[in-house]
Design a protein around this motif. Structure first.
Motif, PDB file in Angstrom:
ATOM      1  N   ASN A 135       0.531  -1.128   0.110  1.00  0.00           N
ATOM      2  CA  ASN A 135      -0.012   0.032   0.007  1.00  0.00           C
ATOM      3  C   ASN A 135       0.762   1.369   0.024  1.00  0.00           C
ATOM      4  O   ASN A 135       0.325   2.405   0.137  1.00  0.00           O
ATOM      5  N   HIS A 136       2.240   1.245   0.005  1.00  0.00           N
ATOM      6  CA  HIS A 136       3.031   2.450  -0.259  1.00  0.00           C
ATOM      7  C   HIS A 136       3.685   2.228  -1.542  1.00  0.00           C
ATOM      8  O   HIS A 136       3.898   1.359  -2.069  1.00  0.00           O
ATOM      9  N   SER A 472       8.919   6.872   1.392  1.00  0.00           N
ATOM     10  CA  SER A 472       7.880   5.912   1.371  1.00  0.00           C
ATOM     11  C   SER A 472       6.430   6.757   1.489  1.00  0.00           C
ATOM     12  O   SER A 472       6.613   7.582   2.427  1.00  0.00           O
ATOM     13  N   ARG A 474       2.043   6.482   1.381  1.00  0.00           N
ATOM     14  CA  ARG A 474       1.156   5.712   1.643  1.00  0.00           C
ATOM     15  C   ARG A 474       0.039   5.934   0.389  1.00  0.00           C
ATOM     16  O   ARG A 474      -0.074   7.034   0.219  1.00  0.00           O
ATOM     17  N   ARG A 477      -5.344   3.102   2.240  1.00  0.00           N
ATOM     18  CA  ARG A 477      -5.453   2.552   3.778  1.00  0.00           C
ATOM     19  C   ARG A 477      -5.298   1.061   3.757  1.00  0.00           C
ATOM     20  O   ARG A 477      -6.010   0.472   2.767  1.00  0.00           O
ATOM     21  N   ASN A 480      -2.666  -1.520   9.517  1.00  0.00           N
ATOM     22  CA  ASN A 480      -1.189  -1.031   9.781  1.00  0.00           C
ATOM     23  C   ASN A 480      -0.828  -1.689  11.122  1.00  0.00           C
ATOM     24  O   ASN A 480      -1.296  -1.689  12.121  1.00  0.00           O
TER      25      ASN A 480
END
Length: 506
Positions: A135-136, A472, A474, A477, A480
């Motif tokens: 997700n990054h 990095s 994001r 979401r 986490n």
């Protein structure tokens, strides 16, 4: 080792002189004074670095293309006036004009490469985030360090420091340059020509002097120091820079070997031995100082080397093939190594003790020199070469790698050249060529062991004057794990996923 291409000996302490002092630049062929230059004090050096720091914002904000345009203007000016630059180099070093011209031509090639490739090499690039951080978005870029201090040598006073100067400038740094005290006029010419072409005199500045000035530059708050010189002086530079944790790039001496296999083109190899060891009066960090030739072709090669070397003549005339020993103290080193080799049973195939006649040294070819002789173990920096025979190429590799140095090497072989090259403990190798790697801008230049660390030239040379910046970001979401609010099951699921991905063989 007592001397090589040192910018200056770095003393333990440095104090302001109180008033401006000067020193003379001399023509090594005659001892004639060419010009006088200031001994910049620590306070003056600090002011130059402060000016460079202020100019760095403007230079960085130009961006890669803006800097490339400015550096192209400088390159074009140097090209138009390259004979003028060569004349300054020839006067201060004593080398023939054509050798000085070649040095300038190579420097122009590197300046062009650095300026035109900086954006591609140093601009932002994407990096793989991996499944666990999917997700990054991951990126890497290479911002300039800020201000780079360059301590240059006298043997190649344009080409060698430009390997740091051009790449540091292209990467977005400003530069404060201290040339050797033997070649301050070359440094002055480069800095003045840059200001004329670029229209800004704080991006690339000059400081002149001996050890006090070199030490002051190390302590003046630069973001990196690039040094070329002897191993002994490199250690002093590093110790001085350690006071402020200033990173260093050091390119030191060499005892470069040329290996000749049984299937080599012997005439080609002999020409390489003679030019590689005697051009620039042997005052070349990557010059040929040792030759290891397999027994089957040893006498044939030696005859060819001797025939060629006997025809080479030094002097100060326009048609001389090389000039004087630029640093007078080096004459004692050369004499001592020749004497040690001959005293211990070596053969003088060409020249001998009588070849040292200040300020010149005639060609010297020594054969069958003991491997623990100083002529084999220590950098000579003169127009001498050791030719020793070996059983086979494996022994040649073993002997070449036994040196504490590890800068460059050459291999002459038709069938196994590349294979042999990969076995050598050095930074650079030319196969069926000599010193060719130095003329290829895309190849990194530097050594291992007592020859130093860090790289100039090529991709590595550009990145040497930057700092990697990893970012990095994001993208969306997801669960986490880097929070105290994570659900209790997250680590268990994560551990199982890792086992599936990485816990199996293969």
């Amino acid at each position: 080792m007592t001397s090589t291409r040192d910018a200056a000996t770095v003393p333990a302490t440095s104090q302001d002189a109180g008033q401006q002092d000067t020193f003379d630049s001399l023509d090594p062929r005659s001892g004639e004074v060419i010009a006088s230059y200031p001994r910049h004090t620590p306070a003056q050096v600090e002011e130059k670095v402060a000016r460079a720091r202020r100019a760095a914002r403007w230079w960085t904000d130009l961006g890669f293309r803006g800097r490339s345009h400015k550096l192209a203007a400088w390159r074009q000016l140097i090209d138009r006036r390259r004979d003028e630059l060569a004349a300054v180099v020839s006067r201060e070093t004593g080398k023939p004009m054509d050798d000085a011209r070649i040095e300038g031509i190579l420097a122009l090639d590197h300046l062009h490469w650095a300026a035109t490739h900086a954006e591609k090499v140093l601009g932002p690039r994407n990096a793989a985030a991996g499944l666990l951080m999917i997700n990054h978005k991951a990126t890497v870029e290479y911002p300039a360090l800020g201000v780079v201090g360059v301590l240059g040598p006298w043997n190649y006073p344009v080409f060698t420091p430009m390997g740091s100067i051009a790449y540091a400038l292209a990467a977005g740094n400003t530069v404060v340059f201290k040339p050797s005290e033997l070649t301050p006029g070359v440094g002055q010419w480069l800095v003045d020509s840059f200001a004329e072409a670029v229209g800004e005199d704080a991006v690339f500045q000059l400081v002149t002097g001996e050890g006090e000035t070199g030490a002051a530059l190390c302590r003046a708050g630069v973001d990196k120091v690039a040094f070329t010189g002897s191993t002994a002086t490199a250690k002093k530079v590093m110790a001085t820079c350690a006071e402020t944790l200033t990173p260093v790039l050091v390119e030191c001496g060499g005892k470069d070997a040329l290996l000749v296999d049984a299937d080599a083109d012997l005439d080609d190899a002999a020409a390489a031995v003679v030019w590689g060891s005697m051009s620039n009066a042997g005052q070349t960090c990557v010059g040929v100082e040792r030759v290891y030739v397999v027994e089957a072709v040893a006498e044939d090669l030696l005859d060819r080397v001797a025939s060629r070397a006997a025809q080479v003549r030094p002097g100060g005339a326009p048609d001389s093939q090389y000039g004087p020993i630029t640093m007078p103290s080096q004459l004692g080193v050369i004499s001592g190594q020749i004497d040690d080799a001959l005293t211990r049973g070596a053969r003088a195939v060409v020249g001998g003790r009588e070849s040292v006649r200040a300020p010149y040294v005639d060609p010297v070819v020594l054969a069958d020199v003991p491997e623990d002789s100083s002529a084999v173990t220590d950098e000579t920096f003169g127009p001498t070469v050791v030719v020793n025979r070996v059983r086979d190429i494996d022994e040649a590799v073993e002997r070449a790698n036994a040196s504490r140095y590890g800068l460059g090497a050459s291999v002459y072989a038709k069938a196994r050249g590349h294979e042999i090259a990969r076995r050598l403990r050095v930074g650079m190798v030319s196969v069926n060529g000599v010193i060719a790697f130095a003329g290829i801008p895309s190849l990194p230049f530097g050594g291992v062991g007592d020859s130093g660390f860090g790289r100039i030239h090529g991709v590595d040379g550009l990145r040497e004057f930057t700092r990697p910046l990893a970012i990095s970001e994001r993208r969306f979401r997801s669960v986490n794990v880097m929070t105290f609010d994570r659900p209790g099951w997250v680590v268990t699921v994560l551990a199982r996923l890792v086992s599936v991905l990485y816990g199996r063989r293969g």
